[in-house]
Design a protein around this motif. Structure first.
Motif, mmCIF file in Angstrom:
data_model
loop_
_atom_site.group_PDB
_atom_site.id
_atom_site.type_symbol
_atom_site.label_atom_id
_atom_site.label_comp_id
_atom_site.label_asym_id
_atom_site.label_seq_id
_atom_site.Cartn_x
_atom_site.Cartn_y
_atom_site.Cartn_z
ATOM 1 N N TRP A 51 -14.188 -15.888 -14.986
ATOM 2 C CA TRP A 51 -13.336 -15.097 -14.100
ATOM 3 C C TRP A 51 -13.582 -13.619 -14.379
ATOM 4 C CZ3 TRP A 51 -10.203 -17.053 -10.295
ATOM 5 C CH2 TRP A 51 -10.015 -18.434 -10.303
ATOM 6 N N GLN A 52 -13.611 -12.825 -13.323
ATOM 7 C CA GLN A 52 -13.803 -11.382 -13.455
ATOM 8 C C GLN A 52 -12.553 -10.658 -12.979
ATOM 9 O OE1 GLN A 52 -17.273 -10.569 -11.120
ATOM 10 N NE2 GLN A 52 -18.660 -11.422 -12.643
ATOM 11 N N VAL A 53 -12.308 -9.510 -13.584
ATOM 12 C CA VAL A 53 -11.159 -8.681 -13.212
ATOM 13 C C VAL A 53 -11.322 -8.194 -11.779
ATOM 14 C CG1 VAL A 53 -10.033 -6.461 -13.666
ATOM 15 C CG2 VAL A 53 -10.678 -7.945 -15.567
ATOM 16 N N THR A 54 -10.263 -8.270 -11.014
ATOM 17 C CA THR A 54 -10.234 -7.687 -9.676
ATOM 18 C C THR A 54 -9.666 -6.279 -9.819
ATOM 19 O OG1 THR A 54 -9.860 -9.834 -8.662
ATOM 20 C CG2 THR A 54 -9.300 -7.898 -7.336
ATOM 21 N N PRO A 55 -10.433 -5.262 -9.418
ATOM 22 C CA PRO A 55 -9.928 -3.891 -9.564
ATOM 23 C C PRO A 55 -8.624 -3.700 -8.779
ATOM 24 C CG PRO A 55 -12.250 -3.896 -8.961
ATOM 25 C CD PRO A 55 -11.756 -5.304 -8.816
ATOM 26 N N PRO A 56 -7.691 -2.946 -9.348
ATOM 27 C CA PRO A 56 -6.419 -2.722 -8.645
ATOM 28 C C PRO A 56 -6.629 -1.826 -7.427
ATOM 29 C CG PRO A 56 -6.521 -1.369 -10.608
ATOM 30 C CD PRO A 56 -7.740 -2.248 -10.624
ATOM 31 N N GLU A 57 -5.685 -1.899 -6.507
ATOM 32 C CA GLU A 57 -5.763 -1.075 -5.303
ATOM 33 C C GLU A 57 -5.508 0.388 -5.612
ATOM 34 O OE1 GLU A 57 -3.257 -2.757 -2.288
ATOM 35 O OE2 GLU A 57 -4.229 -4.702 -2.441
ATOM 36 N N SER A 58 -4.632 0.664 -6.563
ATOM 37 C CA SER A 58 -4.345 2.058 -6.918
ATOM 38 C C SER A 58 -5.273 2.499 -8.046
ATOM 39 C CB SER A 58 -2.886 2.226 -7.346
ATOM 40 O OG SER A 58 -2.676 1.630 -8.601
ATOM 41 N N ARG A 59 -5.436 3.766 -8.198
ATOM 42 C CA ARG A 59 -6.313 4.312 -9.235
ATOM 43 C C ARG A 59 -5.528 4.757 -10.473
ATOM 44 N NH1 ARG A 59 -10.764 2.727 -7.331
ATOM 45 N NH2 ARG A 59 -11.606 3.587 -5.414
ATOM 46 N N GLN A 60 -4.217 4.641 -10.431
ATOM 47 C CA GLN A 60 -3.384 5.104 -11.532
ATOM 48 C C GLN A 60 -3.253 3.991 -12.580
ATOM 49 O OE1 GLN A 60 0.569 6.141 -10.387
ATOM 50 N NE2 GLN A 60 1.037 7.129 -12.322
ATOM 51 N N ALA A 61 -3.808 4.210 -13.752
ATOM 52 C CA ALA A 61 -3.741 3.225 -14.821
ATOM 53 C C ALA A 61 -2.418 3.368 -15.564
ATOM 54 C CB ALA A 61 -4.899 3.400 -15.779
ATOM 55 N N VAL A 62 -1.616 2.327 -15.516
ATOM 56 C CA VAL A 62 -0.326 2.328 -16.211
ATOM 57 C C VAL A 62 -0.546 2.116 -17.705
ATOM 58 C CG1 VAL A 62 1.889 1.142 -16.391
ATOM 59 C CG2 VAL A 62 0.853 1.495 -14.155
ATOM 60 N N PHE A 66 -5.864 -1.296 -20.308
ATOM 61 C CA PHE A 66 -5.986 -2.364 -19.324
ATOM 62 C C PHE A 66 -5.850 -1.777 -17.916
ATOM 63 C CE2 PHE A 66 -4.155 -4.192 -23.188
ATOM 64 C CZ PHE A 66 -5.089 -5.169 -23.479
ATOM 65 N N PRO A 67 -6.856 -1.057 -17.444
ATOM 66 C CA PRO A 67 -6.753 -0.373 -16.151
ATOM 67 C C PRO A 67 -6.627 -1.321 -14.965
ATOM 68 C CG PRO A 67 -8.988 -0.243 -16.995
ATOM 69 C CD PRO A 67 -8.147 -0.835 -18.087
ATOM 70 N N GLU A 68 -6.879 -2.611 -15.177
ATOM 71 C CA GLU A 68 -6.746 -3.576 -14.087
ATOM 72 C C GLU A 68 -5.291 -3.961 -13.813
ATOM 73 O OE1 GLU A 68 -7.277 -6.040 -17.846
ATOM 74 O OE2 GLU A 68 -8.122 -4.205 -17.052
ATOM 75 N N ILE A 69 -4.395 -3.638 -14.728
ATOM 76 C CA ILE A 69 -2.979 -3.950 -14.525
ATOM 77 C C ILE A 69 -2.385 -2.900 -13.597
ATOM 78 C CG2 ILE A 69 -0.714 -4.164 -15.608
ATOM 79 C CD1 ILE A 69 -2.117 -5.260 -18.085
ATOM 80 N N GLU A 70 -1.791 -3.373 -12.531
ATOM 81 C CA GLU A 70 -1.203 -2.501 -11.515
ATOM 82 C C GLU A 70 0.302 -2.753 -11.459
ATOM 83 O OE1 GLU A 70 -2.470 -1.249 -7.069
ATOM 84 O OE2 GLU A 70 -2.586 -3.374 -7.526
ATOM 85 N N CYS A 71 1.072 -1.681 -11.396
ATOM 86 C CA CYS A 71 2.524 -1.810 -11.342
ATOM 87 C C CYS A 71 3.065 -1.163 -10.078
ATOM 88 C CB CYS A 71 3.178 -1.161 -12.556
ATOM 89 S SG CYS A 71 2.736 -1.960 -14.120
ATOM 90 N N GLY A 72 4.085 -1.785 -9.538
ATOM 91 C CA GLY A 72 4.756 -1.216 -8.378
ATOM 92 C C GLY A 72 5.635 -0.052 -8.798
ATOM 93 N N GLN A 73 6.329 0.496 -7.833
ATOM 94 C CA GLN A 73 7.222 1.634 -8.073
ATOM 95 C C GLN A 73 8.673 1.169 -7.970
ATOM 96 O OE1 GLN A 73 6.195 4.962 -8.506
ATOM 97 N NE2 GLN A 73 4.107 4.223 -8.664
ATOM 98 N N GLY A 74 9.563 1.879 -8.614
ATOM 99 C CA GLY A 74 10.987 1.615 -8.461
ATOM 100 C C GLY A 74 11.593 0.778 -9.558
ATOM 101 N N ARG A 75 12.865 0.516 -9.385
ATOM 102 C CA ARG A 75 13.677 -0.154 -10.401
ATOM 103 C C ARG A 75 13.213 -1.579 -10.703
ATOM 104 N NH1 ARG A 75 19.379 -2.168 -9.138
ATOM 105 N NH2 ARG A 75 19.719 -3.423 -10.952
ATOM 106 N N ASP A 76 12.891 -2.344 -9.683
ATOM 107 C CA ASP A 76 12.490 -3.738 -9.875
ATOM 108 C C ASP A 76 10.984 -3.921 -9.727
ATOM 109 O OD1 ASP A 76 15.111 -4.596 -10.320
ATOM 110 O OD2 ASP A 76 15.494 -4.783 -8.177
ATOM 111 N N ALA A 77 10.226 -2.907 -10.129
ATOM 112 C CA ALA A 77 8.774 -2.951 -9.982
ATOM 113 C C ALA A 77 8.178 -4.086 -10.807
ATOM 114 C CB ALA A 77 8.166 -1.626 -10.404
ATOM 115 N N VAL A 78 7.134 -4.677 -10.292
ATOM 116 C CA VAL A 78 6.436 -5.769 -10.952
ATOM 117 C C VAL A 78 5.012 -5.326 -11.250
ATOM 118 C CG1 VAL A 78 5.567 -8.123 -10.637
ATOM 119 C CG2 VAL A 78 7.828 -7.513 -9.780
#
Length: 115
Positions: A51-62, A66-78
């Protein structure tokens, strides 16, 4: 009779508090990836299985490690991380410890995702 009804009502209201961690199925379970597992270990297991990492849609690394981890915005962000192999894809919901270390929290069931 009232005591039995009360006991059943209380047990039903308490049951969700004792529910076990989410059970991962499909490819994740086959590879031995479990909820609560450190994300780095899960990523290694997925990589070893092709399995290969799928690049996140956003460029902001949280999490810079692990730059492939993408987080939403707001209080209940996932936060999530996606992987692909051939025509298959899967995504995991990622949590972080108080020390900022990512762990597998569950899986997502996005359209087109097979896990």
């Amino acid at each position: 009779m009232k005591a039995i009804v009360l006991a059943v009502s209380l047990s039903l209201s308490i049951a969700p508090a004792f529910a076990s961690e989410p059970v991962l199925t499909g490819e994740l379970a086959t590879l031995g990836i479990t909820a609560g597992m450190p994300y780095a270990k899960a990523k290694r297991l997925l990589g070893a299985a092709g399995w290969q990492v799928t690049p996140p849609e956003s460029r902001q690394a949280v999490l810079p490690d692990f730059p492939e981890i993408e987080c939403g915005q707001g209080r209940d962000a996932v936060c999530s991380a996606g992987f692909h192999r051939n025509d298959q894809s899967l995504a995991m919901i990622i949590g972080t410890t108080q020390a900022g270390q990512p762990f597998v929290q569950g899986r997502t069931d996005r359209p087109g995702t097979q896990s």
